[in-house]
Enzyme design. Sequence first.
Site, short mmCIF file in Angstrom:
data_model
loop_
_atom_site.label_atom_id
_atom_site.label_comp_id
_atom_site.label_asym_id
_atom_site.label_seq_id
_atom_site.Cartn_x
_atom_site.Cartn_y
_atom_site.Cartn_z
N ASP A 24 0.88 -1.17 0.00
CA ASP A 24 0.00 0.00 0.00
C ASP A 24 0.92 1.21 0.00
OD1 ASP A 24 -1.68 2.12 0.54
OD2 ASP A 24 -2.37 1.37 2.49
N LYS A 87 2.90 11.40 -3.22
CA LYS A 87 1.90 10.71 -4.05
C LYS A 87 0.95 11.70 -4.73
CE LYS A 87 -1.52 6.99 -3.51
NZ LYS A 87 -2.01 6.01 -2.50
N GLU A 187 -7.16 0.61 -4.47
CA GLU A 187 -7.15 0.42 -3.02
C GLU A 187 -8.47 -0.14 -2.47
OE1 GLU A 187 -5.90 4.32 -1.88
OE2 GLU A 187 -3.89 3.99 -2.69
N ASP A 211 -13.12 5.03 1.81
CA ASP A 211 -11.70 5.12 2.17
C ASP A 211 -11.28 6.58 2.27
OD1 ASP A 211 -8.94 5.19 2.32
OD2 ASP A 211 -8.60 3.73 0.73
MG MG Z 1 -4.69 4.65 2.10
#
Ligand code: MG
Length: 510
Positions: A24, A87, A187, A211
């Site tokens: 992840d 990111k 994800e 999420d």
């Molecule tokens: Mg995450």
Amino acid sequence: MARIAINIKEGKVVKEEDLIIGIDLGTTNSLVAYIKDGKAVAVKDKAGKSALVPSIVHFSAAGGILVGDAAREKLITDPANTIYSVKRLMGKSYRDVAGLEQYFGYKIIDDDTESLVKIRVKDRFYSPIELSAEILKALKIRMEGELGRPVHRAVITVPAYFNDAQRQATRDAGRLAGLDVLRIVNEPTAASLAYGLDKENQDAQTIAVYDLGGGTFDISILNLHEGIFEVLSTNGDTFLGGDDFDRAIIDYWTREYQWNPDTLSQNKELSQALRLKAEEAKKALSFEERWHSSLNGSPISLDRASFEELVRPFVQKTLDCCGKALNDAKLKVEQIDRVVMVGGTTRIPLVKSAVSAFFRKPVYDQLDPDEVVALGAAIQADVLAGNQKEVLLLDITPLSLGIETMGGLMDVIIPRNSKIPTRAGRQYTTSVDGQRNLKIAVYQGERDLVEHNRKLGEFILKGIPPMPAALPKIEIQFLLNADGILVVRAKELRSNVEQEIEIRSSYGLS
Ligand code: MG
Ligand code: ADP
């Protein structure tokens, strides 16, 4: 030919080729996980305390590179050389990030162009890919330390909303770190696997995966039937997460304590220290009603009610996205059977209660929201390694793909939320007598005019034999593979003249 390796610690013979790790690669925190004795586990640090590796890279004056907790400590003492939230910059151009520079303690060089961002550290320029590769290397080393042998293959997760350029950038970061990236997985898809809902004794069920992490928000609607996950729709916001909550707290304190905003923006050390204080307050308020501390000798505090007022608009924004995802899936809220919570920010009681009220049912939050994505990545890796034959995964493309036609119109060939891998095609023709060439420009997005969408690439089908207008039959085929990488093929069917491009990203990997 398979290599054989022996785990010295346990004395077990292992087929090296079989192991694929799950990663992840988060905006805020990254984790690595693998299947140990049939169960997904996240690998903890040497002290055995935390599986989270802060996604932070520090460059020392002597040329050393620190990653994770050690780098996090440098946020205050050496912010200019400490890179976080990289990111958010993956696959982005300068223009994409214009106006956000003040949120980074480090230098994003700004040339106001379409080219991809670079980050300046001392006299060197680093791409977000290189910086992400440092984080991946640290995870690889952590994994190798745990296993006592090298690892080469990985599955890496990305937010559902990542476009092709961002997915490709992630894959390249893996390659730079010495990892063969077998699959890029969304994800929320990984999270749904981690919850193992497929193992439960139930007929078809519909699951919403919510999420909310540090930097991104994703909502995915999944259908689960006979052990098969199908993503019905996704929605979200790549610029919404716990970082925004921290910023809202800082702005609140600035007003409340009448600090001078200019002093703050000029003093990087102070603004980083504040950032850490704000996060500390936010985390504490998930479990307590009130938080007290001090900054440079002055007391600062925050209570839960004020905090909730600050973040309510962000929470509402996530719920709006949930509504859109339901619409895309053509589902009513009552048709959602389960709601799964993922990401550190879902520990906030207001977030849980708001999501629960929206979906009108209790939420699933019993697993560690930090770990679920990495655990799911490890399970997906295990599936790819051929160890879990009964699970099948379907992914979808979050944005429509098409080509430009007359008048600058977008002609969609693969609609958004199509299952991938997929293939679709359509026939076109020429508009002028004797036309020899046809330009094919490929776009991604939902707007009617291509100028409002994102251009992925273009090519020219050359050598069409001269024919009257409208006679050539030009077939355009789109092939989207499981990683979301697109191949566009154009063929004139009367003459078999053919041309194709592979669209890996907008930053020109050939
Ligand atoms: Mg995450
Ligand atoms: P990402 O997926 O973006 O890397 P994570 O899922 O690791 O993010 O979540 C990180 C975010 O979760 C950070 O903004 C962090 O402050 C927040 N967070 C972690 N624990 C808590 C908590 N107890 N209460 C509120 N927010 C939290």
